[in-house]
Write an enzyme that holds these catalytic residues in place. Structure first.
Site, PDB file in Angstrom:
ATOM      1  N   CYS A  69     -14.176  -8.913 -17.036  1.00 16.91           N
ATOM      2  CA  CYS A  69     -12.732  -9.317 -16.399  1.00 16.91           C
ATOM      3  C   CYS A  69     -12.729 -10.564 -15.405  1.00 16.91           C
ATOM      4  CB  CYS A  69     -12.094  -8.117 -15.628  1.00 16.91           C
ATOM      5  SG  CYS A  69     -11.669  -6.935 -16.972  1.00 16.91           S
ATOM      6  N   CYS A  79     -12.942  -6.997 -10.007  1.00 22.79           N
ATOM      7  CA  CYS A  79     -13.535  -5.954 -10.121  1.00 22.79           C
ATOM      8  C   CYS A  79     -14.171  -6.250 -11.816  1.00 22.79           C
ATOM      9  CB  CYS A  79     -13.072  -4.578 -10.284  1.00 22.79           C
ATOM     10  SG  CYS A  79     -11.676  -4.550 -11.401  1.00 22.79           S
ATOM     11  N   HIS A  85      -3.049  -9.257 -17.019  1.00 16.30           N
ATOM     12  CA  HIS A  85      -4.179  -9.458 -17.053  1.00 16.30           C
ATOM     13  C   HIS A  85      -4.955 -10.155 -18.136  1.00 16.30           C
ATOM     14  CE1 HIS A  85      -8.544  -9.275 -16.020  1.00 16.30           C
ATOM     15  NE2 HIS A  85      -8.533  -7.814 -16.097  1.00 16.30           N
TER      16      HIS A  85
END
Length: 402
Positions: free
Chosen positions: A91, A388, A358
């Site tokens: 991510c 994260c 996202h």
């Protein structure tokens, strides 16, 4: 060592990551191409001066595979001399791509480079690239593999974060994102995705639900009960953290990040590159870091990497004016606020991924740009950007407005 400056950044609107999303017919290559074209055209940039293009992509397979960064430079007519490389730090890939590009500048290996990322989640699903981590017992057992939603619930349980806390945070994210769009705060940086005729396909993030309130969120069932209880991952969470007697499931679609499509690009370079191109720097990349963190909690990496990057830069959190932390799940940001005893008023002031989505490989570059725009809008100086990461990692970057 040479400084590295941010000269410009762009991002696409985020399209809903489903078959009925506006960007479903647009490939990852085309999303990346349009971001590179936008950087080139709005800065009247001679692309031959760009010495590398680094793009994050979390599932670089199928039409998004085969080094999509190099493919995008070719598609965007940057010329055969401009190389490209695709990276994957899950991510945080988009932010790490900017950091990789910046590191080359700081090392003196490059004068001008582009970092960014792309993900078409409506066309290439999460986990499409596979990997040993979830499926190979020799690795999964050692790393206490958990689905990320179960990990987010474990964070909430361990640190006393309630369902109401998560829902209230999600409502605020929606309100802030809607206000930011209404006030035109993203206008400078969001470049519409267009079709072959140059007509707009999408001009605004379409995942947002501004009317979201506590009552509507209360109707949603926790999303990770089945994974946790029936698939046995709650037992893995408790094995890793036996101080937790039972994993309470508090996350659902409304307080977790949205699945979306999108791309972003950040132009970075040396002072010399600015003179050569006639561009004025907008910010200096002060410092950056990536770390490994707890396997099972997994998503607490932003706390650990923030401590690391502040230590490296000899700064305190009180020196930071604005913070952007990716809203993978509500508990990720709430635990970050709790750990540093932070006032939420300077964190994600324009909303985040719960509201806008996202797009895995692109998000880090997107929120870096959001932080820079907000520094300029408010006249503030410094921002911390952090995400994260799956398998227990964290990445962070500090920028200073010029």
């Amino acid at each position: 060592m040479p400084d590295c400056f941010i000269y410009d950044h762009v991002r696409s609107p985020r399209g809903r990551g489903k078959a009925d999303g506006s960007l479903h017919e647009v490939t990852a290559l085309e999303l990346a191409r349009q971001s590179l074209v936008a950087i080139k055209e709005r800065n009247k940039l001679d692309p031959s001066l760009v010495e590398d293009v680094v793009l994050g992509c979390v599932d670089p397979v199928g039409e998004a595979g085969g080094n999509i960064a190099r493919a995008a430079t070719i598609a965007a007519d940057y010329g055969k001399e401009v190389p490209g490389v695709q990276i994957n730090r899950f991510c945080a890939s988009g932010l790490e791509a900017v950091n990789f590009a910046a590191a080359q500048v700081i090392a003196g290996a490059k004068e001008l480079a582009i970092g960014g990322g792309v993900e078409s989640m409506s066309r290439i699903g999460i986990g499409a690239s596979g990997g040993a981590w979830p499926v190979d017992p020799s690795l999964a057992i050692k790393s206490y593999f958990l689905p990320q939603g179960v990990s987010a619930d474990l964070i909430a349980t361990k640190y006393g974060i309630s369902r109401d806390d998560c829902d209230a945070f999600a409502v605020e994210s929606q309100k802030r994102a809607a206000k930011a769009w209404d006030e035109g705060r993203f206008k400078r940086s969001v470049v519409p995705v267009v079709d072959v005729n140059g007509l707009p396909i999408l001009v605004k993030d379409e995942h947002m639900r501004p009317s979201t309130d506590m009552q509507s969120l209360a109707q949603l069932k926790p999303a990770f009960v089945q994974m946790g209880e029936l698939a046995g991952f709650d037992a893995v969470a408790i094995q890793a953290h036996p101080e937790v007697e039972a994993d309470k499931h508090v996350h659902h679609a409304g307080n977790s990040s949205g699945i979306v499509d999108g791309a972003a690009a950040v132009l970075v370079g040396s002072k010399k590159a600015g003179k050569a191109t006639g561009l004025k720097p907008r910010a200096r990349i002060h410092s950056f870091a990536s770390i490994g963190s707890d396997f099972a909690l997994m998503l607490t990496g932003p706390i650990d990497v923030t401590k690391r990057v502040l230590e490296k830069s000899k700064m305190k959190l009180s020196d930071i004016d604005l913070i952007e932390i990716n809203e993978a799940f509500a508990s990720v940001v709430l635990r970050f606020l709790q750990a540093f005893d932070l006032d939420a008023s300077r964190v994600n002031v324009n909303g985040g991924a719960i509201a806008m989505g996202h797009p895995l490989g692109a998000t880090g570059a997107m929120i870096l740009g959001t932080a820079l725009d907000e520094l300029e809008r408010t006249g503030k100086s410094t921002a911390l950007v952090t995400l994260c990461i799956g398998a227990g990692m964290g990445t962070a970057t500090i920028i200073e407005r010029v």
